[in-house]
Design a protein around this motif. Sequence first.
Motif, mmCIF file in Angstrom:
data_model
loop_
_atom_site.group_PDB
_atom_site.id
_atom_site.type_symbol
_atom_site.label_atom_id
_atom_site.label_comp_id
_atom_site.label_asym_id
_atom_site.label_seq_id
_atom_site.Cartn_x
_atom_site.Cartn_y
_atom_site.Cartn_z
ATOM 1 N N LEU A 155 0.858 -1.186 0.000
ATOM 2 C CA LEU A 155 0.000 0.000 0.000
ATOM 3 C C LEU A 155 0.892 1.232 0.000
ATOM 4 N N PRO A 156 0.841 2.060 -1.048
ATOM 5 C CA PRO A 156 1.791 3.178 -1.156
ATOM 6 C C PRO A 156 1.741 4.158 0.006
ATOM 7 N N ARG A 157 0.561 4.342 0.597
ATOM 8 C CA ARG A 157 0.435 5.344 1.669
ATOM 9 C C ARG A 157 0.005 4.712 2.981
ATOM 10 N N LEU A 286 -10.556 -2.042 10.723
ATOM 11 C CA LEU A 286 -9.467 -1.547 9.881
ATOM 12 C C LEU A 286 -8.177 -2.288 10.190
ATOM 13 N N ARG A 287 -7.908 -2.533 11.447
ATOM 14 C CA ARG A 287 -6.711 -3.307 11.802
ATOM 15 C C ARG A 287 -6.785 -4.719 11.238
ATOM 16 N N ARG A 288 -7.943 -5.346 11.346
ATOM 17 C CA ARG A 288 -8.078 -6.702 10.795
ATOM 18 C C ARG A 288 -7.848 -6.703 9.284
ATOM 19 N N ALA A 289 -8.338 -5.666 8.617
ATOM 20 C CA ALA A 289 -8.142 -5.583 7.169
ATOM 21 C C ALA A 289 -6.659 -5.490 6.825
ATOM 22 N N ASP A 294 -1.688 -8.241 4.828
ATOM 23 C CA ASP A 294 -0.312 -8.703 4.973
ATOM 24 C C ASP A 294 -0.220 -10.217 4.789
ATOM 25 N N ARG A 295 -1.162 -10.960 5.365
ATOM 26 C CA ARG A 295 -1.147 -12.420 5.213
ATOM 27 C C ARG A 295 -1.292 -12.818 3.748
ATOM 28 N N LEU A 296 -2.225 -12.199 3.059
ATOM 29 C CA LEU A 296 -2.466 -12.551 1.658
ATOM 30 C C LEU A 296 -1.277 -12.166 0.789
ATOM 31 N N ALA A 297 -0.657 -11.019 1.070
ATOM 32 C CA ALA A 297 0.481 -10.578 0.263
ATOM 33 C C ALA A 297 1.632 -11.573 0.345
ATOM 34 N N ARG A 298 1.803 -12.202 1.504
ATOM 35 C CA ARG A 298 2.872 -13.191 1.652
ATOM 36 C C ARG A 298 2.605 -14.455 0.830
ATOM 37 N N SER A 364 -6.121 -16.642 -3.416
ATOM 38 C CA SER A 364 -5.495 -15.711 -2.466
ATOM 39 C C SER A 364 -5.192 -14.379 -3.131
ATOM 40 N N ALA A 365 -4.726 -14.419 -4.374
ATOM 41 C CA ALA A 365 -4.421 -13.175 -5.077
ATOM 42 C C ALA A 365 -5.695 -12.404 -5.390
#
Length: 412
Positions: A155-157, A286-289, A294-298, A364-365
């Motif tokens: 996420l860029p920001r 928002l924290r859960r999101a 992060d989990r999915l990105a891995r 996942s993607a």
Amino acid sequence: MEDRPDDLSDRDLLTALEAWGLGPVTLDYAPVGFGDYHWIATGPAGRWFVTAVDLAAKPPTGLTDLRRAMDTAAALHATLRPSAAVVAPLPSRDGSTTVRTGPRHAVTVFPYVDGVAGHFGERLPQVRRDALIDLLATLHRAPAPASTPTAPLTLPRRDRLEAALTEALAHAEAGQEPTPQTRATAPETARTTGSADEGANAGTDRNAGTDRSVGTGADAGTGTRGATGTGSAAGSGAGVGAGIRGAADPEAGVAVGGVAGAGGGWRGGPYSEPARALVAARADGLRRALERFDRLAREVRGPFVVTHGEPHPGNLLWLDGRPALVDWDTVGLAPPERDLWLAAPEERDLARYEAATGRRPDPSALALYRLRWDLDDVCDFLDRFRAPHGRTPDTEVAWRGLEDALERFSRL
């Protein structure tokens, strides 16, 4: 954008258009999309779709990134021309796809193409989804032009989003937080306290993304991503809604300060305090999101292919039953699911893509990019509401989008 830019006049725009040698033209503002500014230019030699991008709303390399994206669209148009799949920018007389005007804007010119524009949120019938999936399969198999940027998974920001969350919770814990109110009354309450300049424009130009498109005909819809479409004809927008990013574009010569109210009260305008209250109330979701992202990105792996980034119906023109993609500012190398989560909502759509490419889309993607869309939107909306803004049709769209996204996060 429905709001016209307050620092770019028609005279400035006409001066910029001299770079294309279009001859004398008249300009009609096209209040479409959510992010950049659009006009229809009409002259003896024809009609064109003109887009102006506010570079202050882009990352530090905003002008460079925009040029790379537009150059990529032009190269793809040359490659895929037989299918008329890409509505690409027209080169100026010196070959540039984007020309800067003034200290903070860049202009791009597109052909005015006869076609039927879609709108954001529209559900395509199956025959049109099939055609779009076939087009994306062709795009994903195309060689990547040398100019193609990489679309990172991050996420860029994110730092700005987490700072906003921290600020909102700090004020809530201090007992200074107003109770979140409804979308209809919260901004009105803020307005009566004198916290906004009601004549101010909304915060500046996403992405990644909210991101996000309309047509200009009688059936024009609305959405929260920058886009294009002009009723029976269209060109391409070059941006998505975004807020001030606290950065500088070295090519544009624009220095942008931090968000108004950062580290203190959110006093940018009528939606500032309601937005902060809403973030505090929805903090757990928002924290859960973010944790799920992060989990999915891995879990996501390649291959990386040329992706459009936002192939929703608002970024499509239909020409004799064939789709053409507009709004190429989000083009980038990424897993194909970056496009497919928007274009292939059903199992049969994914199966069609697999048959065309030999690659089974990764669940996942798909989930990652679906979640990232909402997170990018929230980044944009909070940047907008923490910066100076007024109550306008564009900020009303952003407020509804923020409410909706945070509600979805609360159900994770």
